[in-house]
Design a protein around this motif. Structure first.
Motif, PDB file in Angstrom:
ATOM      1  N   LYS A 152      64.629   3.813  81.169  1.00  0.00           N
ATOM      2  CA  LYS A 152      63.923   3.327  79.879  1.00  0.00           C
ATOM      3  C   LYS A 152      62.645   3.212  79.952  1.00  0.00           C
ATOM      4  CE  LYS A 152      66.275  -0.482  80.058  1.00  0.00           C
ATOM      5  NZ  LYS A 152      67.143  -0.195  81.466  1.00  0.00           N
ATOM      6  N   SER A 153      62.119   2.845  81.130  1.00  0.00           N
ATOM      7  CA  SER A 153      60.589   2.762  81.301  1.00  0.00           C
ATOM      8  C   SER A 153      60.001   4.060  81.371  1.00  0.00           C
ATOM      9  CB  SER A 153      60.224   1.839  82.658  1.00  0.00           C
ATOM     10  OG  SER A 153      61.028   0.573  82.336  1.00  0.00           O
ATOM     11  N   SER A 154      60.630   4.752  81.981  1.00  0.00           N
ATOM     12  CA  SER A 154      60.289   6.212  82.447  1.00  0.00           C
ATOM     13  C   SER A 154      60.096   6.750  80.769  1.00  0.00           C
ATOM     14  CB  SER A 154      61.050   7.069  83.087  1.00  0.00           C
ATOM     15  OG  SER A 154      61.093   6.331  84.576  1.00  0.00           O
ATOM     16  N   SER A 211      60.997  -1.619  88.985  1.00  0.00           N
ATOM     17  CA  SER A 211      61.926  -1.963  87.731  1.00  0.00           C
ATOM     18  C   SER A 211      61.380  -3.009  87.112  1.00  0.00           C
ATOM     19  CB  SER A 211      63.286  -2.467  88.714  1.00  0.00           C
ATOM     20  OG  SER A 211      63.115  -3.900  88.926  1.00  0.00           O
ATOM     21  N   THR A 212      61.836  -3.217  85.786  1.00  0.00           N
ATOM     22  CA  THR A 212      61.376  -3.920  84.823  1.00  0.00           C
ATOM     23  C   THR A 212      61.792  -5.453  84.940  1.00  0.00           C
ATOM     24  OG1 THR A 212      61.175  -2.174  83.760  1.00  0.00           O
ATOM     25  CG2 THR A 212      60.688  -4.160  82.229  1.00  0.00           C
ATOM     26  N   ILE A 213      61.077  -6.552  85.130  1.00  0.00           N
ATOM     27  CA  ILE A 213      61.479  -7.900  85.156  1.00  0.00           C
ATOM     28  C   ILE A 213      61.090  -8.414  83.848  1.00  0.00           C
ATOM     29  CG2 ILE A 213      62.007  -9.954  86.224  1.00  0.00           C
ATOM     30  CD1 ILE A 213      61.898  -8.102  88.931  1.00  0.00           C
ATOM     31  N   TRP A 251      59.087  -2.054  73.201  1.00  0.00           N
ATOM     32  CA  TRP A 251      59.475  -3.331  74.054  1.00  0.00           C
ATOM     33  C   TRP A 251      60.477  -2.771  74.791  1.00  0.00           C
ATOM     34  CZ3 TRP A 251      57.368  -7.823  74.427  1.00  0.00           C
ATOM     35  CH2 TRP A 251      56.562  -8.481  73.321  1.00  0.00           C
ATOM     36  N   ASP A 252      60.130  -2.604  75.784  1.00  0.00           N
ATOM     37  CA  ASP A 252      61.227  -1.927  77.040  1.00  0.00           C
ATOM     38  C   ASP A 252      61.521  -3.030  77.650  1.00  0.00           C
ATOM     39  OD1 ASP A 252      62.193  -0.462  79.121  1.00  0.00           O
ATOM     40  OD2 ASP A 252      60.237  -0.162  80.199  1.00  0.00           O
ATOM     41  N   THR A 253      63.053  -3.287  77.617  1.00  0.00           N
ATOM     42  CA  THR A 253      63.498  -4.411  78.074  1.00  0.00           C
ATOM     43  C   THR A 253      64.101  -4.126  79.419  1.00  0.00           C
ATOM     44  OG1 THR A 253      65.733  -4.139  77.291  1.00  0.00           O
ATOM     45  CG2 THR A 253      64.244  -5.053  75.890  1.00  0.00           C
TER      46      THR A 253
HETATM   47 MG   LIG Z   1      62.638  -0.510  83.381  1.00  0.00          MG
END
Ligand SMILES: [Mg+2]
Ligand SMILES: Nc1nc2c(ncn2[C@@H]2O[C@H](COP(=O)(O)OP(=O)(O)O)[C@@H](O)[C@H]2O)c(=O)[nH]1
Lengths: 910, 215
Positions: free
Chosen positions: B34-36, B52-54, B75-77
């Motif tokens: 997702k973030s990528s 990694s997204t926290i 919004w990247d969750t």
């Molecule tokens: Mg992420």
């Protein structure tokens, strides 16, 4: 919005100004490093006066001025259409930015520290600029500040012409607030700067005509006026005055002439092409119609009209102006058809009418006023006359073809030279005879008695770039009026958008803005996203610190936010300080998370959402194991627990929690231990419940109770008293259940009612605790001589605890009711209540409550000591036999009051 | 340039299409990319070791369509299961969602389906949902067949593309497809920003939420 620390400064700076001049924003410590400027402490102030804004540069003796005498106003710069400002980053530094100000050819560069103050100040100034460009503003109020200051334009040396570029966006975007709202206007502004990149100038021919028709109907063709040129014009703007002189037209605003003349126009426009009307407006006799060549129609946008009456009473429509504004491709055009005051001597009145039209015309959209348009064409019967020459002289000059002599005496030319009217408008050379006043249907100037001097009342002027007049003439063939029509033909440069180029520029700008916006989003890192607490114990606060670091380029404003459906941003066992704040770029902020457990939890777990305003959210998980305590366990469980709480195996605990399990004790052992200790050691202690104990002692007593210990109770008498209060305050369910709370308070005035609630509505175990406590308190009151307490004080203290509010800290006004409720039980003999119920309920397995009650109410017997031994030392010999003996002995007698006892029996069975 | 009319007052507003702003949320199992995808779309970059997204990362990006400009608030969750209960904060009020799975991991596809279900139940009923089968570049380890996902997407009315944040394949396209599908009529947005794209009007300064710490 000002920084708190600047509030004093604001007051001092404001004192420099009059009360109608309001200091809106301040920036301290703005340094300027330009050749002609001495390095001083400077303050920038944005000041508003009647919706006009000015930027003041103020020298301050001190970094932070302390009195008005520290301040000297150095410059006052009006924020009008000549004013520009933006901010620039300084390469390699993130601590300061340059705040650029441009006014005409002065350019100032202030170095200011990045932060809330600077971004706030910059955006306030930018905003004031945005509201200022819309109107012609009066800056006379600045005059008093500029006296004695050398003309602002001469001083500065840096004349390099740099247009404000994208950086203007930065601070504003970075600000986060209202960013999307600004975005479109910002984009528009940036696009307009790049206009040359996506537009080219294309010449359009514009035909402007004006004719005062003297109320006559159109009985002749207008071709000789409107279609005299070879090429069809691209745009027609045709104005009439005195379309209808009738009273009806004036009063009813309605006239058949309107349609007649519009038709006459349509019949007479250039035959080589098709036209469409884009706007049409009339006020009484003044009518203006704008037509465009069909092929341009789709490039006309944002058409608006307005009318201004300046006639009778200064507002009626017999004089004044009507205007049409529109955008043709990317150029804004405004046509104004005016009919100014008549009368040879009324020059000032005409000037006034002109000013009124300018001031009052408002198109209710941007741009609002006439002058703000790229091109303005002003036409009409302006009514300026020839004054300094007699009609005879004028006619003689005209007969000799000597127009210039007459034009020297033309009021309009004279007033224009004096800047009294149409100041920055241009007019082409007049090469035609005066168009007024003719005998009807002739070419002969006024032969009436008045014999007015001929005059050029009918004129066409223009203002704006790229306008070239090709022809300016009168049309003598149209004779039905006392005026002759006039027309001007223009070749005007219209800026035409190249859609492909435009799209490219547009997209590039958006990309740039996105990039900036993302770059200037607040960014922080936290040093941990998992916060695990050590074993969490009742009322033993623990804290952990986390560090938030601002790793972004702008101020980071953070706050913890609620999750959906939650009432607060964290659980009630947790507190966060601070829970919101601002961190400057490069700086850090410590947050302290403190747990204070007051409820029966096995574990704590919460996910905190740390939100950056205008930016991302971060999740911080808080968790920990909790230790059970008798303080937060229910009376029901404690009464079923065979051993102290922390000695219970999980199975035993489950068993104790089960409501079906047998009740082992009439009151919890822990409560008994506390009260019994107080009974034996504290009856004579003054202010027993009002003296706070050491927190550690209370904690030790907690552990002593929870673990079960053979040691003496580890704390002072006050600590035990406080432990008792805590115990009663935090039991999982209140001693008097929530659902009875209001009933009790309502019954507080009547003891019998109060008694009934206790006896009939309460669970037996809760009632035991209640009565047991009450008995003890009565013992305490018996010693009031020594301990100084009184029933009211105790009632207040225990009322609040026993009648726990359903929502903590709600309705302090209920406290009196709670106190009076308890008070009854303190001053009335309770022994009749206790004995029968306690005995009857538990005679099978437990008579102990009665024993304690007796031990407390003074009927001492040997059961007392044995019991104590058993309770303090769980392994001691079971006292059952003893109590049975004791019961058999008949020392214990039910109360004689049979009614009371049978009632109680019923209630316990309910 | 020196004596031009001040640009700010130039009336060229007519030449732009409108700008619509939409909230878009990315959902999906953690590590599916997702973030990528966001990083690729917004900055044109790819990191082999994406942190990694926290929390929920926030970025904006504008795409230009023929007549309108669509600005995404992305919004990247965080994908981990334990943050699941926080997801509604982000998809409530969102007008678009990209549910991402990893084509090399069948479980992530299952998880994607439950996200879709949750969105269909709980999110704004008009939400535009796109399904992205990411890591298309790892075709040789494929565990989720294109046809299977395609059929599922069709059944549920989702936009569907296989993407690769690594090679940029279909990344812009999926956002563009969403932008095209979003309704752009004016002022249908209800209060609180749910509903449809908000037309930004000049002069709509919005409520200024002043910082509560710096006053
Ligand atoms: Mg992420
Ligand atoms: N080969 C490949 N790896 C990818 C792709 N997208 C993401 N990754 C990798 O997958 C891992 C997880 O990506 P991330 O964006 O953090 O996933 P998220 O948890 O869903 O945000 C990272 O190591 C990325 O480099 C892709 O399209 N192809």
């Amino acid at each position: 919005m000002l920084l708190a620390t600047h509030e004093n400064v604001l007051t001092i700076v404001q004192a420099k100004f009059s009360c109608t001049e309001i200091v809106k924003a301040l920036h301290l410590n703005a340094s300027i490093k330009q050749k002609t400027w001495i390095d001083e402490n400077r303050i920038l102030a944005l000041v508003e006066h009647e919706l006009t804004y000015a930027l003041f540069i103020i020298i301050s003796e001190k970094l932070k001025p302390e009195s008005i005498s520290d301040l000297t106003i150095e410059r006052a710069i009006p924020i009008d259409q000549h004013f520009f400002c933006d901010t620039d980053l300084i390469p390699e530094t993130y601590s300061h930015i340059v705040f650029n100000i441009a006014y005409k050819n002065i350019k100032l560069h202030f170095t200011i520290e990045i932060g809330f103050e600077s971004s706030n100040f910059a955006s306030e100034v930018i905003r004031s600029k945005e509201v200022s460009v819309d109107n012609d503003k009066d800056f006379k109020w600045l005059d008093k500040y500029t006296v004695g200051i050398a003309s602002i334009t001469l001083l500065d040396t840096d004349m390099s012409d740099q247009s404000p570029d994208l950086p203007i966006a930065r601070q504003k975007i970075a600000q986060g607030y209202e960013k999307s709202a600004n975005r479109e206007s910002l984009l528009r502004y940036q696009l307009s700067l790049k206009e040359p990149e996506y537009t080219h100038q294309q010449e359009f021919s514009i035909f402007v005509g004006t004719w005062n028709v003297n109320g006559q109907p159109p009985t002749i063709s207008l071709k000789n006026w409107l279609s005299v040129d070879d090429e069809p014009p691209d745009v027609y703007a045709i104005g009439f005055q005195e379309l209808d002189l009738s009273k009806e037209a004036f009063l009813m605003f309605d006239t058949p002439r309107e349609a007649e003349w519009r038709k006459a126009i349509m019949d007479a426009i250039h035959p080589d092409t098709k036209y469409r009307s884009v706007a049409y407006v009339r006020l009484v006799g003044m009518q203006l119609e704008v037509l465009v060549n069909n092929s341009h129609y789709k490039h006309v946008k944002n058409v608006a009209i307005d009318t201004v009456g300046t006639g009778i009473l200064g507002k009626m429509g017999n004089k004044g102006g009507v205007a049409v504004r529109l955008e043709l491709h990317n150029t804004s055009l405004c046509f104004v058809n005016a009919h100014l005051a008549a009368g040879v001597e009324e020059v000032d009145r005409r000037n006034q009418d002109y000013n009124d039209i300018n001031q009052r015309a408002n198109f209710r959209r941007h741009p609002y006023t006439i002058r703000e348009h790229d091109q303005v064409y002003w036409l009409g019967d302006l009514n300026y006359r020839i004054t300094e020459q007699t009609a005879f002289q004028v006619k003689k000059h005209l007969a000799n073809d000597d127009l210039s002599s007459v034009l020297l005496a033309d009021q309009l030319n004279q007033q224009k030279d004096l800047s009294k009217v149409l100041q920055d408008y241009t007019e082409g050379d007049i090469t035609f005879q005066p168009t007024y006043k003719f005998d009807l249907n002739t070419d002969i100037y006024d032969t009436s008695e008045k014999a007015r001097a001929p005059a050029w009342t009918d004129r066409i002027l223009w203002r704006g770039k790229g306008i070239h007049q090709i022809a300016y003439r009168s049309h003598m063939d149209l004779k039905i009026s006392d005026h002759k029509p006039v027309s001007g033909l223009f070749k005007s440069e219209i800026s035409v958008i190249d859609q492909n180029k435009y799209r490219k520029v547009h997209e590039e700008l958006l990309k740039k803005m996105d990039k900036l916006e993302n770059e200037f989003l607040p960014q922080v890192t936290v040093d941990q996203t998992e916060v695990t607490f050590d074993l969490v114990k009742f009322r033993e606060p623990q804290y952990k610190d986390i560090i938030i670091a601002n790793t972004g380029q702008v101020l980071a404003e953070f706050e913890f936010i609620k999750k959906l459906d939650d009432v607060s941003y964290c659980k009630d066992w947790l507190s966060i300080t601070p829970f919101s704040g601002c961190i400057r770029p490069g700086e850090k902020c410590d947050l302290r998370l403190t747990v204070n457990l007051e409820q029966p939890l096995e574990t704590i777990y919460d996910i905190l959402v740390l939100h950056l305003i205008g930016g991302k959210d971060m999740f911080i998980t808080v968790s920990g194991e909790c230790q059970r305590s008798c303080f937060t366990t229910s009376i029901a469980t404690l009464s079923r627990a065979p051993v102290p709480l922390l000695q219970l195996t999980p199975d035993q605990f489950k068993h104790a929690e089960n409501q079906q399990s047998p009740v082992l004790y009439s009151v919890p052992r822990e409560l008994w231990l506390l009260i019994d200790y107080l009974y034996r050691n504290g009856l004579k202690t003054r202010e027993l419940f009002e003296t706070s104990a050491l927190h550690e002692e209370v904690i030790r007593i907690r552990d002593w109770l929870d673990l079960g210990s053979m040691d003496p109770i580890p704390g002072s008498i006050y600590a035990v008293a406080e432990a008792l209060l805590l115990f009663l305050s935090y039991t999982r369910d209140p001693i008097i259940p929530y659902h009875l709370h209001d009933t009790c308070i309502a019954a507080a005035s009547n003891y019998q009612n109060c008694k009934q609630i206790i006896m009939q509505k309460m669970l037996d175990l809760d009632r035991n605790v209640f009565l047991y406590l009450v008995m003890f308190l009565q013992e305490l009151l018996k010693c009031s001589n020594e301990n100084g307490t009184d029933a009211k004080t105790l009632a207040t203290i225990f009322g609040d605890i026993l009648l726990r509010d359903p929502v903590r800290n709600s309705r302090p006004q209920a406290n009196r009711g709670k106190a009076s409720f308890i008070y009854h039980f303190l001053i009335n003999d309770q022994s009749p209540l206790i004995m029968p119920s306690g005995l009857q309920k538990y005679e099978q397995n437990d008579g102990r409550i009665n024993c304690w009650a007796y031990s407390i109410i003074g009927q001492k017997n040997n059961c007392d000591d044995n019991l104590r031994k058993y309770w303090e030392y769980p392994d001691a010999e079971d006292p059952f036999a003893l109590s049975e003996d004791f019961l058999k002995d008949g020392n214990f007698k039910p109360d004689n009051d049979g009614n009371q006892s049978s009632k109680d029996t019923q209630s316990s069975e309910n | 340039m020196a004596n031009r009319t001040p640009a700010a007052q130039r009336p060229n507003g007519s030449t732009q299409g409108k700008i619509c702003q939409f909230k878009l949320v990315l959902l999906g199992e953690s590590a599916v990319g997702k973030s990528s995808l966001v990083l690729r779309f917004v900055k044109g970059q790819f990191h082999e070791y994406q942190e990694s997204t926290i929390g929920a990362a926030f970025l904006t990006q504008t795409v230009c369509l023929d007549d309108t400009t669509v600005k995404f608030e992305i919004w990247d969750t965080a994908g981990q299961e334990r943050y699941h209960s926080l997801a509604p904060m982000y998809y409530r009020g969102a007008q678009a969602a990209i549910v991402v799975y990893d084509i090399t991991n069948q479980d992530t596809f299952g998880r994607a389906k439950t996200w879709v279900k949750e969105l269909q139940r709980q999110a704004n009923p008009n939400i535009v949902i796109a399904l992205a089968g990411n890591k298309h570049d790892l075709m040789n380890k494929r565990m989720v067949e294109y046809e299977e996902a395609q059929a599922y997407a069709e059944e549920n009315g989702l936009l569907f593309m296989e993407t690769s944040a690594k090679t940029a394949m279909n990344v812009n396209d999926i956002f563009l497809a969403i932008a095209k599908k979003l309704p752009k009529n004016e002022q249908t947005a209800g209060p609180g920003g749910s509903g449809q794209g908000r037309r930004l009007v000049e002069g709509d300064t919005g409520a200024k939420t002043a910082g509560n710490c710096c006053k």
